[in-house]
Design a protein around this motif. Structure first.
Motif, PDB file in Angstrom:
ATOM      1  N   PHE A  77       5.785  44.662  57.836  1.00 50.08           N
ATOM      2  CA  PHE A  77       7.085  43.884  57.537  1.00 50.08           C
ATOM      3  C   PHE A  77       7.989  45.190  56.769  1.00 50.08           C
ATOM      4  N   HIS A  78       7.215  46.477  56.663  1.00 48.84           N
ATOM      5  CA  HIS A  78       8.209  47.759  56.309  1.00 48.84           C
ATOM      6  C   HIS A  78       8.951  47.947  57.516  1.00 48.84           C
ATOM      7  N   TRP A 107       1.146  44.628  55.478  1.00 45.52           N
ATOM      8  CA  TRP A 107       2.436  45.722  54.759  1.00 45.52           C
ATOM      9  C   TRP A 107       3.180  45.838  55.804  1.00 45.52           C
ATOM     10  N   THR A 165      11.276  45.124  58.000  1.00 44.31           N
ATOM     11  CA  THR A 165      12.675  45.417  57.349  1.00 44.31           C
ATOM     12  C   THR A 165      13.629  46.881  57.778  1.00 44.31           C
ATOM     13  N   LEU A 201      11.839  43.835  51.293  1.00 43.56           N
ATOM     14  CA  LEU A 201      10.664  44.119  51.013  1.00 43.56           C
ATOM     15  C   LEU A 201       9.821  42.405  50.885  1.00 43.56           C
ATOM     16  N   TYR A 246      16.366  47.419  50.121  1.00 42.08           N
ATOM     17  CA  TYR A 246      14.981  47.943  51.407  1.00 42.08           C
ATOM     18  C   TYR A 246      14.598  47.156  50.159  1.00 42.08           C
ATOM     19  N   GLU A 247      14.012  47.353  48.877  1.00 47.08           N
ATOM     20  CA  GLU A 247      12.869  46.338  48.541  1.00 47.08           C
ATOM     21  C   GLU A 247      12.915  45.615  48.235  1.00 47.08           C
TER      22      GLU A 247
END
Length: 675
Positions: free
Chosen positions: A285-286, A282, A289, A316, A312-313
């Motif tokens: 990835f954040h 996580w 991104t 992700l 963004y979401e």
């Protein structure tokens, strides 16, 4: 499935009744997604028979003219479809080979497939090469036929791909197979609900294929060798918990590795909705991104990329399955690839360059299909913003060749482009005019520069190159009507009382078709680590008797600084309980946090070093020696500071120095690089 197709055919195609997908779903006791899948299969049959296909529009099913043929006659065309369509025929041969065991003969295949020996032999030559691409060897042995040599993983992956691409594969399967598929569908819905994910329709049906392939191979005695494995991912844990239920569906024992294989397939599946439950990657990835968006924006300047939360979401959500597919050398074919190339070529080029940063950070490679999926997410931002009311771009022409040349250029520009020509000027007059006016861009036949305004130098008769450059400029141009600009113009000529402004804005918004919220926002400010981390957010050598005590201390520092309220600490503890080991991001380092709406008041990072290490429950990264408390008001504003801290925590020497430090001042010096 066997009973649904004839019923849909009877009601829609024979009686021409206009029914909704939801009505069918209720009648059959299945999901609307399953009904759409049935309609797709039925359309394959209709197309094969040369009949019009069922149209689905806004949840309703329509058919042009009633058919007089029976469903059995339509189904009889399936074999013709398989025989005459080379791609489908070869898929059937591959499926038959991989479901036949380790050895098979030409005669074995001819018994199952109603094709000539010559056709089969010709197909087998091509299929042998195709199998080799998937690391599956097909060797001929004298007097015995053919032998398949491959890892079980490769066989299953190819079978799933083949079954997924074979539209009528399940139509003639035994009733028991269809019952298993129905039970697997309910099982997958339950697993998806537990994981708070919503799979895309394509991914859902591909997962059903994975379930059936796993069942078929287990039934043949082909299982993965069982070995010790820590259930590290949420999917693996869920499948492990439901292992007995899966064994009941398959009516046979399911090994741990078979469970983990299906769990891994689920991590590769694309989702349309994913609630923020942490995965094993996580944090990377954040961070990546956010960097990906910035890299694409540099190549393709579009203001809304950096402020669009949905982008963004979406990135992700897509990144995790894309990453998993890349690791397992699987890939999802994008049927819109050609559409992306034709309609978003520049954006796709920018995304292709930006994705190289992601590949470098995650150590994987994304093929052009995966890249095009990323491009569509960026394109959706442009589409959302293009829905705003646009004004005609204002342009001036600078030309020193005389009025006839400038008039020709003006006429061509007006004829070819939707622009508003404010005037044609000589070099000197253009400079004077520009002192008091601001066009969107300038077209000039001579070298000319003016402040920050884009100048396009063109030939007076506009070459093909010039035309493309102007088109590019117009595609980048954000010449939209903004409510603030409209209010500014009104105020120049009218006296408006302050209390009248809200009502006027509202009326203008309704008339123009947009609200103030749609106006472009400035990029999200991301403070640096030194701006948010202070000594009072650091605690050295804290004595924690448990995991919860360590987490609570990291939250207390944030609360006392005014960056979160008390409820945020409880949310952090709950998140640790729900997300378990994912909180431990690296050996000896945990990063508890909660969602912004659960009590975050600002951007904050706290650092707590523990006097004695504490077990958090991670099979590899325990025990924890450093706890980093995190709070943020959105998904992006904290990422620059977090990236800086992550870089420090990747340095083993600095981590050791932080652990051994006796005071917050000493830790702060290490963070600043002063020690």
């Amino acid at each position: 499935m066997e009973n649904r197709l004839p019923k849909i055919f009877e009601l829609v195609c024979q009686n021409k009744r206009e029914l909704t997908v939801r009505e069918f779903a209720t009648q059959f006791g299945v999901s609307t997604r399953t009904v759409y899948s049935d309609v797709k299969k039925l359309n394959e049959l209709l197309e094969t028979g040369g009949y019009p296909m069922i149209q689905a529009d806004k949840g309703k099913l329509h058919y042009a003219e009633p058919l007089t043929i029976e469903f059995e006659s339509l189904l009889a065309s399936t074999s013709d479809f398989v025989l005459t369509n080379q791609r489908i025929r070869r898929l059937r041969i591959v499926e038959t080979i991989l479901l036949a065991g380790d050895q098979f003969t030409v005669e074995d295949l001819l018994k199952v497939l109603d094709i000539s020996r010559n056709t089969l032999i010709a197909d087998l030559k091509e299929i042998k090469e195709m199998l080799a691409i998937h690391s599956i060897a097909m060797e001929s042995t004298p007097f015995k036929g053919y032998r398949v040599i491959a890892k079980e993983l490769n066989i299953r992956n190819l079978l799933i791909l083949s079954v997924s691409e074979d539209p009528l594969f399940f139509e003639n399967r035994p009733f028991n197979d269809l019952e298993i598929i129905k039970k697997c569908e309910a099982f997958l819905d339950d697993v998806s609900g537990r994981l708070s994910v919503e799979l895309s329709d394509v991914s859902f049906h591909r997962m059903l294929a994975a379930f059936w392939v796993t069942y078929a191979r287990i039934s043949m005695g082909k299982v993965f060798p069982e070995g010790p494995k820590d259930p590290l991912t949420r999917e693996e844990i869920t499948f492990l918990q439901k292992r007995k239920e899966l064994a009941s569906i398959f009516e046979t024992e399911v090994s741990l590795d078979d469970c983990f294989y299906l769990a891994n397939k689920l991590t590769e599946a694309s989702v349309v909705k994913y609630e923020e439950l942490l995965s094993e990657q996580w944090l990377p990835f954040h961070l990546v991104t956010n960097q990906f968006i910035e890299a694409v924006t540099k190549e393709y300047p579009f203001e809304a990329f950096v402020t669009d939360t949905k982008l963004y979401e979406g990135l992700l959500n897509h990144l995790r399955p894309a990453y998993k597919r890349a690791l397992s050398e699987e890939w999802a074919e994008n049927p819109l690839l050609d559409y992306v190339r034709e309609n978003f070529s520049q954006l796709n080029d920018a995304v292709s360059k930006g994705v190289m940063l992601v590949e470098d950070k995650l150590k994987v490679h994304f093929n052009e299909h995966e890249v095009s999926y990323f491009t569509l997410l960026f394109a959706s931002v442009i589409e959302r913003n293009e829905k705003q009311v646009r004004r005609t771009p204002n342009v001036i022409i600078v030309c020193n060749a005389g009025i006839s040349t400038s008039e020709i250029l003006k006429s061509r520009l007006e004829a070819m482009f939707h622009v508003n020509i404010l005037g044609t000027f000589s070099l000197r007059n253009a400079a004077l005019w520009l002192m008091e006016h601001v066009p969107d861009f300038i077209v000039s036949t001579v070298p000319f520069k003016w402040k920050d305004i884009q100048v396009l130098k063109v030939s007076p008769f506009l070459s093909d190159y010039d035309i493309r450059e102007i088109q590019n400029q117009l595609s980048f141009l954000t010449a939209r009507i903004h409510l603030g600009d409209v209010m500014g113009i009104i105020r120049k000529y009218a006296d408006i009382k302050e209390e009248q402004i809200p009502a006027l804005k509202k009326e203008l918004s309704l008339y123009l078709g947009f609200s103030e919220k749609t106006e472009p926002r400035k990029g999200i400010y991301q403070p640096m680590l030194k701006e948010i981390l202070t000594t009072d957010l650091i605690q050295a050598k804290f004595s924690a008797g448990s995991r919860d005590e360590a987490v609570r201390e990291s939250g207390r520092l944030l609360v006392e600084k005014g960056l979160a309220d008390e409820a945020y600490i409880e949310a952090m503890l709950k998140n640790v309980e729900v997300n378990g080991t994912y909180i431990v991001i690296a050996p000896g380092i945990a990063m508890p946090h909660a969602r912004p709406e659960e009590g975050a008041l600002g951007i904050g990072l706290s650092i707590v070093t523990l006097k004695e290490p504490v077990v958090f429950g991670h099979p590899k990264n325990d025990p924890v020696k450093i706890v980093v408390g995190l709070c943020a008001i959105d998904h992006q504003s904290h990422l620059k500071a977090l990236t800086e801290l992550a870089d420090i925590l990747m340095d083993e020497k600095k981590v050791e120095e932080i652990i051994n430090a006796d005071s917050q001042q000493e830790i702060m010096k290490i963070i600043k690089g002063e020690s």
